[in-house]
Write an enzyme that holds these catalytic residues in place. Structure first.
Site, PDB file in Angstrom:
ATOM      1  N   ASP A  32       0.834  -1.192   0.000  1.00 31.76           N
ATOM      2  CA  ASP A  32       0.000   0.000   0.000  1.00 31.76           C
ATOM      3  C   ASP A  32       0.870   1.244   0.000  1.00 31.76           C
ATOM      4  OD1 ASP A  32      -1.105   0.020   3.516  1.00 31.76           O
ATOM      5  OD2 ASP A  32       0.832   0.447   2.620  1.00 31.76           O
ATOM      6  N   ASP A  63      -6.144   2.140  -0.753  1.00 26.96           N
ATOM      7  CA  ASP A  63      -4.816   2.349  -1.345  1.00 26.96           C
ATOM      8  C   ASP A  63      -3.962   1.084  -1.252  1.00 26.96           C
ATOM      9  OD1 ASP A  63      -2.772   3.580   1.331  1.00 26.96           O
ATOM     10  OD2 ASP A  63      -4.747   2.682   1.500  1.00 26.96           O
TER      11      ASP A  63
END
Length: 504
Positions: free
Chosen positions: A375, A418
């Site tokens: 991420d 994300d």
């Protein structure tokens, strides 16, 4: 609701704020020392709201035979919770009617109004006391509107596919997003501090058997109210009426004739409420009137054979058009189900299905398999500092870089928010580590230009490789190890790779 789902909803969905007067109404009602006079004084500050309150109090949905001539008398007769529900229904619907999500908002609120009336009337019919059911019925599908306001065209296509192919909407939502509109509605109304007597039935209104026991009856009533809303606004046919009659008899011991009378009352009272929402109620007719109109039309039919042939030909053309539309909807739906709209990568559902099949393939051929989870470091700061459009651009640029770095056999997916996932078939530990390091460096060199300012980002990666000797490992165990490695990479300072190997 699981915290993981709550976290996913908050990350993916932007909640509309509660109108100021609605906040004041809730704050007043929730005070231990609140009085009816205080609530009445607050509502009286809005003359239009006060007038609508008196209209609905005298509409027959709530009142008895005696006319209610002023707001104070309405509050004394109906009680604090009912007055709160009526007031909030007008305030919330009026505020959200002003939002135009490219969707027929008038039909949405007509259906919601029908559902609210149906919930109130069914509760009276089965002698179930729940002063919140009117508001609960009105707001039960607010999750649909909330997702639509956030996801736009992407969700509109999903709604079209649900209507065209008559598939289960919450199943499509779960497959696409990992949550459904019931859960979004529950989360939204909980964030507005509405009581559990409203939020919990909404959470389960399509699956009342799963509701907590203290809310089961209210949730079942809400389920039927939703079906009646669909009956009057979605061109449902007589077969659905028979289903409703049978289910009402089975669950509430109400005979079919009484259910039919109730269905008519829902339309009559619903028309009153729809008009109070300043919407046109002319297309809402009692079900028995619709049957009478259909019978009159049948009596007037005197078709010749030629006319019948022409009509059959027209019908075939309509069927052909419908088949084509269904094929197009299927194609759009397949794309929706497996593709993330923002990045163009595969989505969470496709990743889960593919990982399972790749693990089975690795076991069958005694091959290594590697999984990468990563991420973006400090991504929240990007959104907070530059706004969500900037964050979206960063996500898209990183997705483009990843797609350019993988082999045709690798699978890249947006895991959520994300976070991304990459499946590397037939890849040993050394190969996976090299790939992850190269990807980390590639992202480090990306700059996203926003208003003339370059935004750089880094990623932390967790890598796990499964050797053939551990082919029996489950999918969830593999994901958990990769996620733990990602966590370790974060803890060790970010912008780094943490790897592990399972097996010998």
């Amino acid at each position: 609701m699981p915290r993981k789902i709550e976290k996913l909803i908050k990350k993916e969905i932007q909640f509309p704020s509660l109108p100021a007067i609605a906040v004041e109404i809730l704050d007043t009602v929730n005070k231990d020392d609140a009085t009816l006079t205080q609530l009445g004084d607050l509502i009286a500050l809005d003359p239009a709201l006060s007038a609508k309150m008196l209209k609905i109090a005298n509409s027959g949905i709530f009142s008895g035979a005696r006319e209610i001539s002023n707001l104070n008398r309405a509050m004394a007769i109906l009680g604090t919770n009912t007055i709160r529900s009526i007031a909030l229904s007008f305030v919330i619907s009026s505020d959200l009617c002003s939002k135009r999500p490219g969707y027929n908002i008038e039909d949405f609120w007509k259906r919601s109004a029908i559902s609210a009336v149906a919930a109130e009337l069914i509760a009276k019919c089965v002698q179930h006391r729940d002063e919140d059911l009117f508001l609960t019925g009105l707001l039960q599908d607010l999750g649909v509107l909330t997702i639509l306001l956030t996801k736009g065209d992407e969700y509109r296509i999903l709604l079209d596919s649900y209507k065209d192919m008559q598939q289960d909407l919450k199943t499509l939502e779960q497959e696409k997003y990992g949550f459904d509109h019931q859960q979004v509605g529950n989360a939204l109304l909980s964030s507005w501090n509405l009581p559990e007597s409203i939020t919990t039935p909404i959470r389960y209104h399509h699956c009342p058997n799963e509701a907590p026991s203290q809310y089961e009856t209210s949730t079942r009533i809400l389920d039927f109210a939703n079906k009646l809303g669909e009956l009057y606004t979605s061109n449902e046919d007589s077969q659905n009426v028979r289903i409703i009659q049978n289910e009402m008899a089975e669950q509430f011991d109400i005979c079919p004739d009484d259910t039919l009378e109730l269905i008519d009352q829902v339309a009559e009272k619903g028309r009153e409420l729809i008009a109070m929402f300043d919407l046109d109620p002319s297309d809402i007719k009692p079900y028995t009137q619709l049957l009478q109109d259909a019978n009159r039309q049948l009596e007037q039919l005197n078709l010749t054979n030629a006319q019948m042939i022409l009509e059959l030909q027209d019908a075939k053309k309509k069927v052909d058009r419908l088949v084509l539309k269904l094929q197009e909807s299927n194609s759009r739906l397949r794309e929706l189900v497996y593709q993330d709209a923002l990045t163009g990568l595969y989505n969470h559902r496709y990743f889960q299905e593919t990982l399972e099949s790749e693990m089975a393939r690795a076991k069958r051929y005694q091959a290594s398999l590697s999984l990468v989870l990563f991420d973006i470091d400090n991504f929240k700061a990007v959104n907070d500092s530059f706004g969500h459009p900037a964050g979206d651009l960063v996500l898209m640029n990183i997705a483009t870089a990843v797609k350019g770095a993988v082999r045709n056999s690798d699978v890249v997916a947006r895991f959520g928010g994300d976070e991304f996932a990459i499946i590397l078939p037939s890849t040993n530990a050394a190969g996976a580590k090299t790939f992850a390091e190269n990807l980390r460096l590639a992202v480090e060199g990306i700059a996203s230009l926003i208003d003339g300012q370059a935004i750089s980002a880094t990623v932390s990666l967790g890598v796990v490789t499964v050797l053939p000797s551990q082919a029996s490992m489950s999918k969830s165990e593999l994901i958990e190890i990769a996620d733990n490695n990602l966590y370790q990479a974060k803890q060790q300072g970010r912008n780094r790779v943490t790897c592990s190997t399972v097996g010998s």
